[in-house]
Write an enzyme that holds these catalytic residues in place. Structure first.
Site, PDB file in Angstrom:
ATOM      1  N   PRO A   1       0.785  -1.227   0.000  1.00 18.88           N
ATOM      2  CA  PRO A   1       0.000   0.000   0.000  1.00 18.88           C
ATOM      3  C   PRO A   1       0.825   1.291   0.000  1.00 18.88           C
ATOM      4  CG  PRO A   1      -0.128  -1.115   2.122  1.00 18.88           C
ATOM      5  CD  PRO A   1       0.517  -2.064   1.170  1.00 18.88           C
ATOM      6  N   ASN A   2       0.314   2.231  -0.762  1.00 20.47           N
ATOM      7  CA  ASN A   2       0.846   3.606  -0.866  1.00 20.47           C
ATOM      8  C   ASN A   2       2.119   3.707  -1.704  1.00 20.47           C
ATOM      9  OD1 ASN A   2      -1.176   4.849   0.907  1.00 20.47           O
ATOM     10  ND2 ASN A   2      -0.223   3.610   2.480  1.00 20.47           N
TER      11      ASN A   2
ATOM     12  N   ARG B   1       5.315  10.827  -2.464  1.00 19.28           N
ATOM     13  CA  ARG B   1       4.970  10.466  -1.087  1.00 19.28           C
ATOM     14  C   ARG B   1       6.184  10.643  -0.179  1.00 19.28           C
ATOM     15  NH1 ARG B   1       4.864   4.328   1.179  1.00 19.28           N
ATOM     16  NH2 ARG B   1       4.031   4.862   3.209  1.00 19.28           N
TER      17      ARG B   1
ATOM     18  N   TYR C   1      11.317   8.576   1.474  1.00 21.45           N
ATOM     19  CA  TYR C   1      11.339   7.497   0.483  1.00 21.45           C
ATOM     20  C   TYR C   1      12.078   7.854  -0.809  1.00 21.45           C
ATOM     21  CZ  TYR C   1       7.839   5.543   3.614  1.00 21.45           C
ATOM     22  OH  TYR C   1       7.197   5.054   4.720  1.00 21.45           O
TER      23      TYR C   1
ATOM     24  N   ASN D   1       8.141  -5.730  -0.914  1.00 19.56           N
ATOM     25  CA  ASN D   1       7.994  -4.564  -0.051  1.00 19.56           C
ATOM     26  C   ASN D   1       6.517  -4.493   0.318  1.00 19.56           C
ATOM     27  OD1 ASN D   1       7.886  -2.201   1.342  1.00 19.56           O
ATOM     28  ND2 ASN D   1       8.999  -0.970  -0.171  1.00 19.56           N
TER      29      ASN D   1
ATOM     30  N   ALA E   1       3.200  -0.990   4.744  1.00 22.01           N
ATOM     31  CA  ALA E   1       2.645  -1.020   6.111  1.00 22.01           C
ATOM     32  C   ALA E   1       2.197  -2.423   6.525  1.00 22.01           C
ATOM     33  CB  ALA E   1       1.478  -0.046   6.207  1.00 22.01           C
TER      34      ALA E   1
ATOM     35  N   HIS F   1       4.183  -4.694   8.970  1.00 25.87           N
ATOM     36  CA  HIS F   1       4.121  -4.576  10.427  1.00 25.87           C
ATOM     37  C   HIS F   1       2.817  -5.103  11.019  1.00 25.87           C
ATOM     38  CE1 HIS F   1       7.441  -2.039   9.368  1.00 25.87           C
ATOM     39  NE2 HIS F   1       6.641  -1.151   8.767  1.00 25.87           N
TER      40      HIS F   1
ATOM     41  N   ASP G   1       1.861 -15.799   6.586  1.00 30.72           N
ATOM     42  CA  ASP G   1       1.417 -17.176   6.336  1.00 30.72           C
ATOM     43  C   ASP G   1       1.573 -17.541   4.863  1.00 30.72           C
ATOM     44  OD1 ASP G   1       0.847 -17.635   8.979  1.00 30.72           O
ATOM     45  OD2 ASP G   1      -1.329 -17.457   8.781  1.00 30.72           O
TER      46      ASP G   1
ATOM     47  N   GLU H   1      12.751  -9.626   1.715  1.00 32.05           N
ATOM     48  CA  GLU H   1      12.061  -8.424   2.203  1.00 32.05           C
ATOM     49  C   GLU H   1      12.832  -7.181   1.758  1.00 32.05           C
ATOM     50  OE1 GLU H   1      11.711  -8.438   6.467  1.00 32.05           O
ATOM     51  OE2 GLU H   1      10.658  -6.494   6.508  1.00 32.05           O
TER      52      GLU H   1
ATOM     53  N   HIS I   1      12.831  -2.753   1.806  1.00 32.36           N
ATOM     54  CA  HIS I   1      12.284  -1.461   2.222  1.00 32.36           C
ATOM     55  C   HIS I   1      13.183  -0.343   1.709  1.00 32.36           C
ATOM     56  CE1 HIS I   1       9.445  -3.363   4.898  1.00 32.36           C
ATOM     57  NE2 HIS I   1      10.437  -4.113   5.349  1.00 32.36           N
ATOM     58  N   LEU I   2      12.564   0.746   1.301  1.00 39.23           N
ATOM     59  CA  LEU I   2      13.324   1.930   0.899  1.00 39.23           C
ATOM     60  C   LEU I   2      13.998   2.559   2.116  1.00 39.23           C
ATOM     61  CD1 LEU I   2      10.257   2.802  -1.067  1.00 39.23           C
ATOM     62  CD2 LEU I   2      12.439   3.050  -2.251  1.00 39.23           C
ATOM     63  N   SER I   3      13.208   2.758   3.163  1.00 38.11           N
ATOM     64  CA  SER I   3      13.733   3.327   4.407  1.00 38.11           C
ATOM     65  C   SER I   3      14.216   2.175   5.296  1.00 38.11           C
ATOM     66  CB  SER I   3      12.620   4.110   5.121  1.00 38.11           C
ATOM     67  OG  SER I   3      11.596   3.211   5.560  1.00 38.11           O
TER      68      SER I   3
ATOM     69  N   ARG J   1      12.943   4.089  12.625  1.00 37.05           N
ATOM     70  CA  ARG J   1      11.794   5.018  12.603  1.00 37.05           C
ATOM     71  C   ARG J   1      10.881   4.760  13.817  1.00 37.05           C
ATOM     72  NH1 ARG J   1       9.320   4.635   6.851  1.00 37.05           N
ATOM     73  NH2 ARG J   1       8.157   6.438   7.662  1.00 37.05           N
TER      74      ARG J   1
ATOM     75  N   ARG K   1       7.030   0.480  13.644  1.00 40.32           N
ATOM     76  CA  ARG K   1       7.619  -0.086  12.421  1.00 40.32           C
ATOM     77  C   ARG K   1       8.752  -1.068  12.738  1.00 40.32           C
ATOM     78  NH1 ARG K   1       5.521   3.313   8.314  1.00 40.32           N
ATOM     79  NH2 ARG K   1       5.091   5.376   9.146  1.00 40.32           N
TER      80      ARG K   1
HETATM   81  C1  DQA Z   1       8.354   0.899   3.759  1.00 39.48           C
HETATM   82  C2  DQA Z   1       8.461   1.080   5.279  1.00 39.48           C
HETATM   83  C3  DQA Z   1       7.124   0.853   5.954  1.00 39.48           C
HETATM   84  O1  DQA Z   1       7.244   1.044   7.357  1.00 39.48           O
HETATM   85  C4  DQA Z   1       6.093   1.814   5.422  1.00 39.48           C
HETATM   86  O2  DQA Z   1       4.822   1.524   5.974  1.00 39.48           O
HETATM   87  C5  DQA Z   1       6.040   1.874   3.939  1.00 39.48           C
HETATM   88  C6  DQA Z   1       7.270   1.779   3.176  1.00 39.48           C
HETATM   89  C7  DQA Z   1       9.679   1.254   3.048  1.00 39.48           C
HETATM   90  O3  DQA Z   1       9.823   0.836   1.900  1.00 39.48           O
HETATM   91  O4  DQA Z   1      10.530   1.947   3.606  1.00 39.48           O
HETATM   92  O5  DQA Z   1       4.977   2.083   3.358  1.00 39.48           O
HETATM   93  O6  DQA Z   1       8.071  -0.469   3.497  1.00 39.48           O
END
Ligand code: DQA
Length: 144
Positions: free
Chosen positions: A11-12, A19, A24, A76, A79, A82, A89, A100, A102-104, A109, A113
């Site tokens: 999501p997002n 964003r 990010y 990725n 959210a 978490h 599963d 896995e 993640h950008l950040s 943070r 998270r």
């Molecule tokens: C994220 C980190 C997550 O905590 C956050 O909810 C995101 C992006 C990242 O790529 O840094 O939406 O997965």
């Protein structure tokens, strides 16, 4: 097994580029797809990049990755990382290795998270490198 690497985004992440760029970065998801296709060509890997704001799509696509004989999944889950036992599963239900991404770096943070359900099933994690996290994860997938 095929040479296809699924790259699943939660999501997002469709809003990447606009964003919270201070968190990010300014690359869009299309920019990242282009970077992965370029690196994938060098590594002999085909990229299947997807994004959804819906948890169940991520579950369905993880199942599909297994059914299609994907080499690996870069995930990725944003959210849902978490919160989602369903995504964990699904990772555990398939034998396709999941990395896995993640950008950040979520662990530096907010407290909420710090816990990752995805990490409980993933074979590896790459985080905190911005768009480059995806490229490094692809290189790890190539080496699996
Ligand atoms: C994220 C980190 C997550 O905590 C956050 O909810 C995101 C992006 C990242 O790529 O840094 O939406 O997965």
């Amino acid at each position: 097994m095929t040479n296809i690497v699924y790259v699943l985004n939660g999501p997002n992440l469709n809003l990447l580029g606009m964003r919270e760029p201070e968190v990010y970065g300014s690359d869009t998801l299309d920019d990242i797809a282009g970077m992965l296709e370029d690196r994938g060509r060098e590594l002999g890997l085909e990229i299947d990049m997807r994004q959804s704001n819906h948890e169940g799509h991520l579950v369905d696509w993880l199942h599909e990755a297994q059914a299609e004989g994907a080499k690996a999944v870069l995930l990725n889950a944003a959210a849902y990382t978490h919160t989602s036992v369903a995504v964990l599963d699904a990772i555990k239900a398939i034998t396709t290795p999941v990395i896995e991404v993640h950008l950040s770096d979520p662990e530096t943070r907010e407290e909420f998270r710090h816990h990752s359900y995805v990490a409980l099933g993933a074979v590896d994690v790459v985080k905190g490198l911005g768009a480059q996290s995806y490229v490094v994860a692809l290189e790890k997938a190539a080496a699996l």
